[in-house]
Design an enzyme around this catalytic site. Structure first.
Site, PDB file in Angstrom:
ATOM      1  N   SER A  95      16.638   7.182  28.843  1.00 22.35           N
ATOM      2  CA  SER A  95      15.520   7.906  29.032  1.00 22.35           C
ATOM      3  C   SER A  95      14.399   7.184  29.941  1.00 22.35           C
ATOM      4  CB  SER A  95      15.012   8.242  27.690  1.00 22.35           C
ATOM      5  OG  SER A  95      15.865   8.983  26.887  1.00 22.35           O
ATOM      6  N   LYS A 170      13.502  15.197  30.118  1.00 21.44           N
ATOM      7  CA  LYS A 170      13.523  14.473  28.732  1.00 21.44           C
ATOM      8  C   LYS A 170      12.225  14.026  28.176  1.00 21.44           C
ATOM      9  CE  LYS A 170      15.673  11.470  25.796  1.00 21.44           C
ATOM     10  NZ  LYS A 170      16.426  12.176  24.493  1.00 21.44           N
ATOM     11  N   LYS A 239       7.666   4.755  24.380  1.00 25.57           N
ATOM     12  CA  LYS A 239       8.116   4.615  25.716  1.00 25.57           C
ATOM     13  C   LYS A 239       8.022   6.076  26.321  1.00 25.57           C
ATOM     14  CE  LYS A 239      12.077   4.618  26.564  1.00 25.57           C
ATOM     15  NZ  LYS A 239      13.219   5.574  26.942  1.00 25.57           N
TER      16      LYS A 239
END
Ligand code: NDP
Length: 295
Positions: A95, A170, A239
């Site tokens: 990701s 995503k 993150k």
């Protein structure tokens, strides 16, 4: 076709295992013992360095914490670039972030290596079952080459646009996940304090308009039971939300909600540490309210 897989973590290991069941796989992992154990279990070969892996494969798949770690594997005498063959395909299932992916794609194109960002959703269970959703950013011909490889672990494979589009999508998905976790944690804590049964509240929410994957699957399986398994690190969700916030900034879209979610997650990460699971954000809500959400 030989596939090389780098990053045998919580997601990477079951994804690579599905590839190994279908064909020839070479693996590399920073902690070498994990690669050796994987190879023994699934009949794969181990490469001593990323360069050695790249030199023997047609497709490279990475699944690392962030794009930074992926890019770091390219360079140096033992790096991927020193071994990659012209005509190879590079699929990054991390990701990651769109800007780094665009830079990676340009650097790889100089070596005639095609790149796709192909982050996944569906958790460790989905990786084991081969039912992941895969969000792909790539040129159309690269997507066509990537699809049969991705089908080893994904059942819903979506081409979203050029390089970077998979990572951007995503990140937005993860931002929605984070907002749902934080909101449900706060709301359920208040309901328990108000004397409502958490189990009954989750049941009725799941028949109502506020339901989500968090209320339907995660909270019943992990919070109401008090099981708290560790499958996805809170640090990684933090993150992801930071990438979504960057996307909003780059596109000039105001994002006060994600700003607050990002701050709350960063605070939870600082408090709980790098190994905490993402749902432990709800544990913090419990602790602050002085209750437990069980039922
Ligand atoms: P883990 O922390 O379980 O595994 C990370 C992997 O990356 C390990 O193989 C680790 O090696 C390796 N690694 C870490 N740092 C470096 C480095 N500096 N150089 C080389 N290798 C490194 O993460 P996950 O598998 O959970 O996540 C991987 C990616 O997938 C992330 O981007 C995450 O956001 C995403 N993701 C995770 C999901 C989940 O449910 N877990 C679901 C969907 C996406 P080592 O063994 O040496 O530590």
């Amino acid at each position: 076709m030989i596939v090389g897989f780098l990053g045998l973590g919580a997601m990477g290991a079951p994804m690579a295992a599905r590839l190994a069941r279908r064909g020839d796989v070479v693996v590399w992992n920073r902690t070498a013992e994990r690669a050796g154990e994987f190879a023994r279990r699934f009949g794969a070969r181990v490469a001593g360095t990323p360069r050695k892996l790249a030199a023997q494969v047609d497709v490279v798949v990475t699944c690392l914490p962030t794009s930074r770690e992926v890019e770091a594997l390219l360079d140096g005498p033992d790096g991927l670039l020193a071994g990659l063959r012209a005509g190879a395909l590079f699929l990054d299932c991390t990701s990651g972030d769109p800007a780094t992916s665009r830079r990676l794609a340009a650097r790889l194109a100089e070596r005639e290596v095609a790149f796709a960002d192909a982050p996944v959703s569906g958790g460790t269970n989905g990786a084991e079952a081969g039912t992941l959703a895969v969000m792909v950013g790539a040129a159309p011909d690269t997507f066509a080459r990537a699809r049969p490889v991705l089908e080893a672990f994904g059942s819903r494979i979506q081409h979203l646009g050029p390089v970077g589009a998979g990572h951007a999508t995503k990140a937005v998905n993860q931002a929605l996940l984070a907002v749902n976790i934080l909101a449900l944690g706060e709301g359920l804590a208040a309901l328990v304090k108000a004397g409502v049964s958490a189990g009954a509240a989750v049941d009725v929410i799941n028949q109502s308009s506020g339901r989500s994957f968090v209320s339907e699957a995660l909270v019943p399986e992990r919070v109401l039971t008090g099981r708290w398994p560790r499958t996805f690190r809170l640090a990684l969700l933090d993150k992801d939300v930071a990438i979504a916030r960057e996307l909003l900034q780059e596109t000039g879209v105001d994002g006060p909600l994600l700003e607050v979610a990002g701050e709350l997650l960063a605070g939870a990460r600082a408090e709980l540490g790098e190994d905490a699971d993402y749902l432990e954000a709800i544990r913090l809500a419990e602790q602050r309210a002085g209750i437990e959400i069980r039922g």
